[in-house]
Design an enzyme around this catalytic site. Sequence first.
Site, PDB file in Angstrom:
ATOM      1  N   GLU A   1       3.481 -45.209  29.543  1.00 38.55           N
ATOM      2  CA  GLU A   1       2.614 -44.171  30.112  1.00 38.55           C
ATOM      3  C   GLU A   1       1.218 -44.219  29.508  1.00 38.55           C
ATOM      4  OE1 GLU A   1       5.908 -40.726  31.246  1.00 38.55           O
ATOM      5  OE2 GLU A   1       5.126 -40.858  29.198  1.00 38.55           O
TER       6      GLU A   1
ATOM      7  N   CYS B   1      -9.614 -43.538   9.298  1.00 37.85           N
ATOM      8  CA  CYS B   1     -10.414 -44.219   8.278  1.00 37.85           C
ATOM      9  C   CYS B   1     -11.418 -43.259   7.645  1.00 37.85           C
ATOM     10  CB  CYS B   1     -11.155 -45.404   8.907  1.00 37.85           C
ATOM     11  SG  CYS B   1     -12.125 -46.362   7.734  1.00 37.85           S
TER      12      CYS B   1
ATOM     13  N   GLY C   1      -4.553 -45.295   7.944  1.00 37.63           N
ATOM     14  CA  GLY C   1      -5.315 -46.528   7.876  1.00 37.63           C
ATOM     15  C   GLY C   1      -4.773 -47.516   6.873  1.00 37.63           C
TER      16      GLY C   1
ATOM     17  N   GLY D   1      -5.707 -47.945  17.519  1.00 37.64           N
ATOM     18  CA  GLY D   1      -4.591 -47.519  16.687  1.00 37.64           C
ATOM     19  C   GLY D   1      -4.050 -46.168  17.090  1.00 37.64           C
TER      20      GLY D   1
ATOM     21  N   GLY E   1     -12.552 -45.692  12.810  1.00 35.05           N
ATOM     22  CA  GLY E   1     -11.171 -45.375  13.126  1.00 35.05           C
ATOM     23  C   GLY E   1     -10.809 -43.922  12.842  1.00 35.05           C
TER      24      GLY E   1
ATOM     25  N   ASP F   1     -13.172 -52.796  17.420  1.00 38.87           N
ATOM     26  CA  ASP F   1     -12.055 -52.317  16.607  1.00 38.87           C
ATOM     27  C   ASP F   1     -12.379 -50.967  15.992  1.00 38.87           C
ATOM     28  OD1 ASP F   1      -9.895 -51.983  14.932  1.00 38.87           O
ATOM     29  OD2 ASP F   1     -10.524 -53.505  13.488  1.00 38.87           O
TER      30      ASP F   1
ATOM     31  N   GLY G   1     -12.550 -46.364  16.634  1.00 40.21           N
ATOM     32  CA  GLY G   1     -13.389 -45.367  17.263  1.00 40.21           C
ATOM     33  C   GLY G   1     -13.125 -45.173  18.742  1.00 40.21           C
TER      34      GLY G   1
ATOM     35  N   ARG H   1      -2.012 -36.333  11.872  1.00 44.27           N
ATOM     36  CA  ARG H   1      -0.923 -36.066  12.810  1.00 44.27           C
ATOM     37  C   ARG H   1      -1.462 -36.259  14.232  1.00 44.27           C
ATOM     38  NH1 ARG H   1       3.901 -33.314  12.888  1.00 44.27           N
ATOM     39  NH2 ARG H   1       3.629 -32.490  10.775  1.00 44.27           N
TER      40      ARG H   1
ATOM     41  N   ILE I   1     -16.827 -50.906  11.563  1.00 43.28           N
ATOM     42  CA  ILE I   1     -16.632 -50.522  10.166  1.00 43.28           C
ATOM     43  C   ILE I   1     -16.602 -49.002  10.083  1.00 43.28           C
ATOM     44  CG2 ILE I   1     -17.616 -50.532   7.840  1.00 43.28           C
ATOM     45  CD1 ILE I   1     -18.802 -53.274   8.464  1.00 43.28           C
ATOM     46  N   GLY I   2     -15.432 -48.456   9.852  1.00 40.85           N
ATOM     47  CA  GLY I   2     -15.288 -47.036   9.597  1.00 40.85           C
ATOM     48  C   GLY I   2     -15.124 -46.080  10.758  1.00 40.85           C
TER      49      GLY I   2
END
Length: 387
Positions: A325, A222, A301, A284, A219, A261, A263, A316, A216-217
Amino acid sequence: MNPQLGRNRQARRAYGLDEIALVPGRRTLDPSLVDTHFTLGGIQRPIPIIASAMDGVVDVRMAILLSELGAFGVLNLDGIQTRYADPDEVLDQIASVGKDEFVPLMQRLYSEPVKPELIQERIRQIKASGAIAAASCVPAHAAQYGPLVAEAGGDLFFVQATVVSVHHKVPEGMELLDLAQFCRSMPIPVVVGNCVTYDVALELMQAGAAGVLVGIGPGAACTSRGVLGVGVPQATAIADCAAAREQFLAETGAYVPIIADGGLVTGGDICKAIACGADAVMIGSPLARAQEAPGRGFHWGMATPSPILPRGTRIRVGSTGTLEEILRGPARLDDGTHNLWGALRTSMATLGAANLREMQQVEICIAPSLLTEGKVYQKAQSLGMGK
Protein backbone atom coordinates in the site's frame (compact mmCIF):
# COMPACT_ATOMS: atom_id res chain seq x y z
CA MET A 1 25.30 37.42 -6.19
CA ASN A 2 25.55 35.67 -2.83
CA PRO A 3 24.01 37.54 0.12
CA GLN A 4 26.34 39.06 2.68
CA LEU A 5 26.39 37.08 5.92
CA GLY A 6 28.59 39.62 7.68
CA ARG A 7 31.58 41.84 7.02
CA ASN A 8 33.83 40.09 4.48
CA ARG A 9 31.69 36.95 4.66
CA GLN A 10 29.18 35.87 2.05
CA ALA A 11 26.84 32.90 2.13
CA ARG A 12 25.16 31.06 -0.70
CA ARG A 13 21.36 30.70 -0.57
CA ALA A 14 20.30 27.04 -0.67
CA TYR A 15 16.80 25.57 -0.96
CA GLY A 16 15.00 22.67 0.61
CA LEU A 17 12.33 20.59 -1.08
CA ASP A 18 9.59 22.35 0.91
CA GLU A 19 10.58 25.64 -0.74
CA ILE A 20 10.08 24.64 -4.38
CA ALA A 21 7.22 23.68 -6.66
CA LEU A 22 7.02 21.91 -10.02
CA VAL A 23 5.43 23.87 -12.87
CA PRO A 24 3.23 22.10 -15.46
CA GLY A 25 4.20 22.68 -19.08
CA ARG A 26 2.17 22.67 -22.31
CA ARG A 27 1.79 18.87 -22.46
CA THR A 28 0.10 16.36 -20.18
CA LEU A 29 0.07 12.57 -20.38
CA ASP A 30 -2.06 9.68 -19.25
CA PRO A 31 -0.23 8.06 -16.29
CA SER A 32 -0.20 4.72 -18.13
CA LEU A 33 2.25 6.24 -20.64
CA VAL A 34 4.84 7.18 -18.00
CA ASP A 35 8.04 5.11 -17.70
CA THR A 36 9.69 5.28 -14.26
CA HIS A 37 12.41 2.65 -14.80
CA PHE A 38 15.91 3.43 -13.55
CA THR A 39 19.18 1.53 -13.72
CA LEU A 40 21.85 1.25 -11.02
CA GLY A 41 24.95 -0.88 -11.49
CA GLY A 42 23.37 -2.67 -14.43
CA ILE A 43 20.24 -3.54 -12.43
CA GLN A 44 16.99 -2.08 -13.74
CA ARG A 45 13.99 -1.45 -11.49
CA PRO A 46 10.51 -0.15 -12.40
CA ILE A 47 10.21 1.87 -9.18
CA PRO A 48 13.05 4.37 -8.49
CA ILE A 49 12.84 3.87 -4.73
CA ILE A 50 15.52 2.29 -2.54
CA ALA A 51 14.90 1.42 1.10
CA SER A 52 17.52 2.88 3.44
CA ALA A 53 20.10 0.66 5.11
CA MET A 54 18.54 1.14 8.54
CA ASP A 55 17.69 -1.54 11.06
CA GLY A 56 14.10 -0.37 11.50
CA VAL A 57 13.54 -0.50 7.72
CA VAL A 58 15.33 -3.42 6.06
CA ASP A 59 15.79 -7.00 7.13
CA VAL A 60 15.84 -10.13 4.97
CA ARG A 61 12.06 -10.29 4.71
CA MET A 62 11.72 -6.62 3.75
CA ALA A 63 14.51 -6.90 1.18
CA ILE A 64 12.64 -9.75 -0.48
CA LEU A 65 9.27 -7.97 -0.42
CA LEU A 66 10.72 -4.73 -1.77
CA SER A 67 12.32 -6.59 -4.66
CA GLU A 68 9.08 -8.39 -5.45
CA LEU A 69 7.22 -5.07 -5.56
CA GLY A 70 9.64 -3.47 -8.04
CA ALA A 71 11.97 -1.54 -5.74
CA PHE A 72 14.80 -2.87 -3.54
CA GLY A 73 16.27 -2.47 -0.08
CA VAL A 74 19.77 -2.17 1.35
CA LEU A 75 20.82 -4.21 4.39
CA ASN A 76 22.86 -2.46 7.09
CA LEU A 77 25.96 -4.62 7.67
CA ASP A 78 26.90 -2.55 10.72
CA GLY A 79 23.55 -3.25 12.35
CA ILE A 80 21.47 -5.72 14.29
CA GLN A 81 21.03 -8.22 11.45
CA THR A 82 24.73 -9.05 11.34
CA ARG A 83 25.45 -8.86 15.07
CA TYR A 84 22.79 -11.27 16.30
CA ALA A 85 21.74 -14.63 14.88
CA ASP A 86 18.20 -13.96 16.14
CA PRO A 87 17.63 -10.20 15.80
CA ASP A 88 13.92 -10.31 16.74
CA GLU A 89 14.58 -10.34 20.49
CA VAL A 90 16.91 -7.36 20.13
CA LEU A 91 14.40 -5.43 18.03
CA ASP A 92 11.76 -6.10 20.69
CA GLN A 93 14.07 -4.55 23.31
CA ILE A 94 14.63 -1.45 21.17
CA ALA A 95 10.89 -0.96 20.76
CA SER A 96 10.10 -1.48 24.44
CA VAL A 97 12.27 1.09 26.26
CA GLY A 98 11.49 4.73 27.00
CA LYS A 99 13.23 7.64 25.34
CA ASP A 100 15.60 8.20 28.27
CA GLU A 101 16.84 4.60 28.23
CA PHE A 102 17.07 4.37 24.46
CA VAL A 103 20.56 5.71 23.66
CA PRO A 104 22.40 3.71 26.37
CA LEU A 105 20.55 0.57 25.28
CA MET A 106 21.50 1.13 21.65
CA GLN A 107 25.14 1.73 22.54
CA ARG A 108 25.19 -1.54 24.46
CA LEU A 109 23.37 -3.59 21.82
CA TYR A 110 25.56 -2.29 19.01
CA SER A 111 28.75 -3.07 20.94
CA GLU A 112 28.23 -6.73 20.04
CA PRO A 113 30.73 -7.54 17.25
CA VAL A 114 29.58 -8.00 13.67
CA LYS A 115 29.91 -11.64 12.65
CA PRO A 116 31.26 -12.26 9.12
CA GLU A 117 29.32 -15.50 8.82
CA LEU A 118 26.05 -13.61 9.44
CA ILE A 119 26.88 -11.15 6.65
CA GLN A 120 27.07 -13.97 4.17
CA GLU A 121 24.09 -15.80 5.63
CA ARG A 122 21.84 -12.74 5.23
CA ILE A 123 22.96 -12.15 1.65
CA ARG A 124 22.38 -15.79 0.75
CA GLN A 125 18.93 -15.72 2.35
CA ILE A 126 17.96 -12.77 0.17
CA LYS A 127 19.43 -14.29 -2.97
CA ALA A 128 17.74 -17.65 -2.34
CA SER A 129 14.38 -15.95 -2.95
CA GLY A 130 15.54 -14.43 -6.23
CA ALA A 131 15.56 -10.91 -4.78
CA ILE A 132 18.16 -8.18 -5.25
CA ALA A 133 20.78 -8.36 -2.49
CA ALA A 134 22.29 -4.97 -1.67
CA ALA A 135 24.26 -4.21 1.49
CA SER A 136 25.89 -1.19 3.11
CA CYS A 137 28.66 -0.42 5.59
CA VAL A 138 30.82 2.48 6.70
CA PRO A 139 34.11 3.11 4.86
CA ALA A 140 36.19 1.73 7.74
CA HIS A 141 34.66 -1.73 7.22
CA ALA A 142 34.31 -1.74 3.44
CA ALA A 143 37.56 -3.58 2.67
CA GLN A 144 36.55 -6.38 5.06
CA TYR A 145 32.81 -6.67 4.34
CA GLY A 146 32.75 -5.93 0.61
CA PRO A 147 34.44 -9.17 -0.53
CA LEU A 148 32.18 -11.16 1.82
CA VAL A 149 29.08 -9.69 0.18
CA ALA A 150 30.41 -10.34 -3.32
CA GLU A 151 31.40 -13.92 -2.45
CA ALA A 152 27.90 -14.61 -1.09
CA GLY A 153 26.32 -13.46 -4.35
CA GLY A 154 25.46 -9.85 -3.53
CA ASP A 155 24.38 -7.56 -6.35
CA LEU A 156 25.32 -4.10 -5.06
CA PHE A 157 27.60 -2.78 -2.32
CA PHE A 158 27.06 0.61 -0.68
CA VAL A 159 29.80 2.52 1.14
CA GLN A 160 28.06 5.10 3.33
CA ALA A 161 28.95 7.64 5.99
CA THR A 162 27.68 11.04 7.10
CA VAL A 163 30.19 12.54 4.66
CA VAL A 164 32.39 10.59 2.23
CA SER A 165 35.18 12.11 0.18
CA VAL A 166 38.04 10.86 -1.95
CA HIS A 167 40.50 13.06 -0.05
CA HIS A 168 40.24 11.53 3.42
CA LYS A 169 43.13 11.69 5.89
CA VAL A 170 43.66 9.31 8.80
CA PRO A 171 46.23 9.22 11.63
CA GLU A 172 49.51 7.46 11.03
CA GLY A 173 49.14 3.73 11.50
CA MET A 174 45.44 3.65 10.59
CA GLU A 175 44.52 1.92 7.34
CA LEU A 176 42.98 4.23 4.73
CA LEU A 177 40.30 3.08 2.31
CA ASP A 178 41.35 3.96 -1.22
CA LEU A 179 37.93 4.41 -2.80
CA ALA A 180 39.16 4.25 -6.38
CA GLN A 181 41.14 1.07 -5.75
CA PHE A 182 38.23 -0.44 -3.83
CA CYS A 183 35.77 0.26 -6.65
CA ARG A 184 38.18 -1.29 -9.16
CA SER A 185 38.80 -4.39 -7.06
CA MET A 186 35.17 -5.16 -6.21
CA PRO A 187 33.50 -7.67 -8.54
CA ILE A 188 30.11 -5.99 -7.98
CA PRO A 189 29.13 -2.33 -8.45
CA VAL A 190 29.88 0.05 -5.58
CA VAL A 191 27.56 2.94 -4.67
CA VAL A 192 29.18 5.68 -2.57
CA GLY A 193 27.91 8.50 -0.35
CA ASN A 194 26.99 10.72 1.16
CA CYS A 195 27.83 14.08 -0.36
CA VAL A 196 26.12 17.39 -1.13
CA THR A 197 28.46 19.29 -3.49
CA TYR A 198 29.33 19.30 -7.17
CA ASP A 199 33.07 18.79 -6.64
CA VAL A 200 32.79 15.81 -4.30
CA ALA A 201 30.10 14.12 -6.42
CA LEU A 202 32.32 14.48 -9.49
CA GLU A 203 35.35 13.07 -7.66
CA LEU A 204 33.34 10.07 -6.42
CA MET A 205 32.28 9.36 -9.99
CA GLN A 206 35.86 9.67 -11.18
CA ALA A 207 36.84 7.18 -8.46
CA GLY A 208 34.52 4.60 -10.01
CA ALA A 209 31.29 4.90 -8.03
CA ALA A 210 28.38 3.20 -9.80
CA GLY A 211 26.02 5.63 -8.08
CA VAL A 212 26.31 8.60 -5.72
CA LEU A 213 24.14 9.18 -2.64
CA VAL A 214 23.20 12.80 -1.99
CA GLY A 215 22.10 14.14 1.39
CA ILE A 216 23.65 15.07 4.71
CA GLY A 217 21.37 15.27 7.72
CA PRO A 218 17.86 15.58 6.24
CA GLY A 219 16.63 12.18 7.43
CA ALA A 220 13.67 11.99 9.81
CA ALA A 221 15.68 10.29 12.55
CA CYS A 222 19.03 11.99 11.86
CA THR A 223 20.39 14.67 14.20
CA SER A 224 23.65 15.41 12.36
CA ARG A 225 22.55 18.92 11.45
CA GLY A 226 21.86 19.70 15.09
CA VAL A 227 24.93 17.95 16.48
CA LEU A 228 27.45 18.97 13.82
CA GLY A 229 25.81 21.92 12.06
CA VAL A 230 26.66 20.27 8.74
CA GLY A 231 24.45 19.89 5.67
CA VAL A 232 22.95 21.49 2.58
CA PRO A 233 19.18 21.60 1.92
CA GLN A 234 18.21 18.80 -0.43
CA ALA A 235 16.88 20.70 -3.45
CA THR A 236 20.16 22.56 -3.89
CA ALA A 237 22.32 19.54 -3.00
CA ILE A 238 20.58 17.31 -5.55
CA ALA A 239 20.77 19.93 -8.29
CA ASP A 240 24.49 20.53 -7.69
CA CYS A 241 25.36 16.82 -7.70
CA ALA A 242 23.19 16.23 -10.77
CA ALA A 243 25.24 18.90 -12.54
CA ALA A 244 28.34 16.84 -11.71
CA ARG A 245 26.66 13.78 -13.26
CA GLU A 246 26.05 15.70 -16.48
CA GLN A 247 29.65 16.93 -16.54
CA PHE A 248 30.95 13.40 -15.99
CA LEU A 249 28.66 12.10 -18.75
CA ALA A 250 29.96 14.75 -21.17
CA GLU A 251 33.58 13.92 -20.32
CA THR A 252 33.38 10.12 -20.29
CA GLY A 253 30.12 8.99 -21.86
CA ALA A 254 29.31 7.14 -18.62
CA TYR A 255 26.06 7.90 -16.79
CA VAL A 256 26.32 7.64 -13.00
CA PRO A 257 22.95 7.82 -11.23
CA ILE A 258 22.31 10.33 -8.46
CA ILE A 259 20.29 9.00 -5.50
CA ALA A 260 18.58 11.52 -3.23
CA ASP A 261 19.01 10.12 0.28
CA GLY A 262 16.97 11.53 3.16
CA GLY A 263 14.38 14.18 3.83
CA LEU A 264 11.73 12.52 1.66
CA VAL A 265 8.44 11.72 3.36
CA THR A 266 5.68 12.08 0.78
CA GLY A 267 5.14 11.32 -2.87
CA GLY A 268 5.50 15.02 -3.55
CA ASP A 269 8.98 15.02 -1.98
CA ILE A 270 10.02 12.16 -4.26
CA CYS A 271 8.66 13.96 -7.33
CA LYS A 272 10.54 17.15 -6.47
CA ALA A 273 13.78 15.28 -5.76
CA ILE A 274 13.71 13.69 -9.21
CA ALA A 275 12.80 17.02 -10.81
CA CYS A 276 15.89 18.51 -9.15
CA GLY A 277 18.00 15.90 -10.91
CA ALA A 278 17.88 12.64 -8.94
CA ASP A 279 17.58 9.32 -10.78
CA ALA A 280 16.18 7.54 -7.73
CA VAL A 281 15.52 8.17 -4.06
CA MET A 282 16.54 6.40 -0.86
CA ILE A 283 13.89 6.59 1.87
CA GLY A 284 13.64 5.28 5.42
CA SER A 285 10.81 6.58 7.59
CA PRO A 286 8.04 6.18 4.96
CA LEU A 287 8.88 2.47 4.67
CA ALA A 288 9.44 2.03 8.42
CA ARG A 289 5.69 2.61 8.69
CA ALA A 290 4.95 -0.62 6.80
CA GLN A 291 3.37 -3.41 8.79
CA GLU A 292 6.16 -5.72 7.63
CA ALA A 293 9.01 -3.38 8.71
CA PRO A 294 11.34 -4.76 11.41
CA GLY A 295 11.24 -1.59 13.57
CA ARG A 296 7.92 -2.36 15.29
CA GLY A 297 6.60 1.11 14.44
CA PHE A 298 9.90 2.85 15.26
CA HIS A 299 12.66 4.26 13.09
CA TRP A 300 16.24 5.22 13.99
CA GLY A 301 19.35 6.39 12.16
CA MET A 302 22.57 4.54 11.48
CA ALA A 303 24.63 6.89 13.66
CA THR A 304 22.26 6.59 16.63
CA PRO A 305 24.32 3.94 18.52
CA SER A 306 27.66 5.80 18.27
CA PRO A 307 29.56 5.20 21.53
CA ILE A 308 31.16 8.66 21.33
CA LEU A 309 28.77 11.10 19.64
CA PRO A 310 25.30 9.78 18.73
CA ARG A 311 23.84 11.63 15.74
CA GLY A 312 20.42 10.11 15.50
CA THR A 313 17.35 9.36 17.53
CA ARG A 314 14.47 6.92 17.61
CA ILE A 315 11.18 8.26 16.35
CA ARG A 316 7.77 6.64 16.53
CA VAL A 317 6.35 6.40 13.02
CA GLY A 318 3.61 3.86 13.69
CA SER A 319 2.31 1.30 11.20
CA THR A 320 -0.05 2.81 8.64
CA GLY A 321 -0.43 0.05 6.07
CA THR A 322 1.22 -2.76 4.20
CA LEU A 323 4.42 -2.26 2.25
CA GLU A 324 2.46 -2.74 -0.96
CA GLU A 325 0.00 0.00 0.00
CA ILE A 326 2.84 2.39 0.79
CA LEU A 327 4.75 1.66 -2.40
CA ARG A 328 2.10 0.81 -4.99
CA GLY A 329 -1.28 1.47 -3.37
CA PRO A 330 -4.16 1.57 -3.22
CA ALA A 331 -3.69 4.38 -0.71
CA ARG A 332 -5.54 4.38 2.57
CA LEU A 333 -4.24 7.82 3.59
CA ASP A 334 -4.68 11.21 1.93
CA ASP A 335 -1.42 12.84 3.02
CA GLY A 336 0.91 11.58 0.30
CA THR A 337 2.53 8.79 2.34
CA HIS A 338 0.76 5.91 0.54
CA ASN A 339 1.12 4.82 -3.11
CA LEU A 340 4.40 6.63 -3.60
CA TRP A 341 4.88 5.12 -7.05
CA GLY A 342 1.40 6.21 -8.09
CA ALA A 343 2.15 9.75 -6.92
CA LEU A 344 5.31 9.84 -9.03
CA ARG A 345 3.55 8.54 -12.13
CA THR A 346 0.65 10.98 -11.72
CA SER A 347 3.00 13.92 -11.16
CA MET A 348 5.07 13.03 -14.21
CA ALA A 349 1.92 12.71 -16.30
CA THR A 350 0.65 16.07 -15.06
CA LEU A 351 3.99 17.66 -15.92
CA GLY A 352 4.19 15.99 -19.33
CA ALA A 353 7.32 13.98 -18.46
CA ALA A 354 7.32 10.58 -20.17
CA ASN A 355 10.42 9.29 -18.34
CA LEU A 356 12.80 10.23 -15.55
CA ARG A 357 15.17 12.16 -17.82
CA GLU A 358 12.28 14.34 -18.94
CA MET A 359 11.18 14.72 -15.32
CA GLN A 360 14.64 16.11 -14.53
CA GLN A 361 14.02 18.92 -17.04
CA VAL A 362 10.65 20.24 -15.82
CA GLU A 363 10.35 23.84 -14.71
CA ILE A 364 10.89 24.52 -11.00
CA CYS A 365 9.90 27.66 -9.14
CA ILE A 366 10.80 28.92 -5.69
CA ALA A 367 7.58 28.59 -3.69
CA PRO A 368 7.93 28.89 0.10
CA SER A 369 4.12 29.00 0.42
CA LEU A 370 3.51 25.82 -1.56
CA LEU A 371 2.56 23.69 1.44
CA THR A 372 0.60 26.37 3.33
CA GLU A 373 -1.27 28.39 0.70
CA GLY A 374 -5.01 27.84 1.08
CA LYS A 375 -4.55 25.04 3.64
CA VAL A 376 -5.97 26.85 6.69
CA TYR A 377 -8.71 24.31 7.35
CA GLN A 378 -6.42 21.30 6.86
CA LYS A 379 -3.92 22.76 9.29
CA ALA A 380 -6.54 23.73 11.88
CA GLN A 381 -8.18 20.31 11.73
CA SER A 382 -4.95 18.28 11.35
CA LEU A 383 -6.15 16.76 8.09
CA GLY A 384 -4.38 15.94 4.82
CA MET A 385 -1.42 18.32 4.41
CA GLY A 386 -2.05 19.75 7.88
CA LYS A 387 -1.21 16.56 9.78
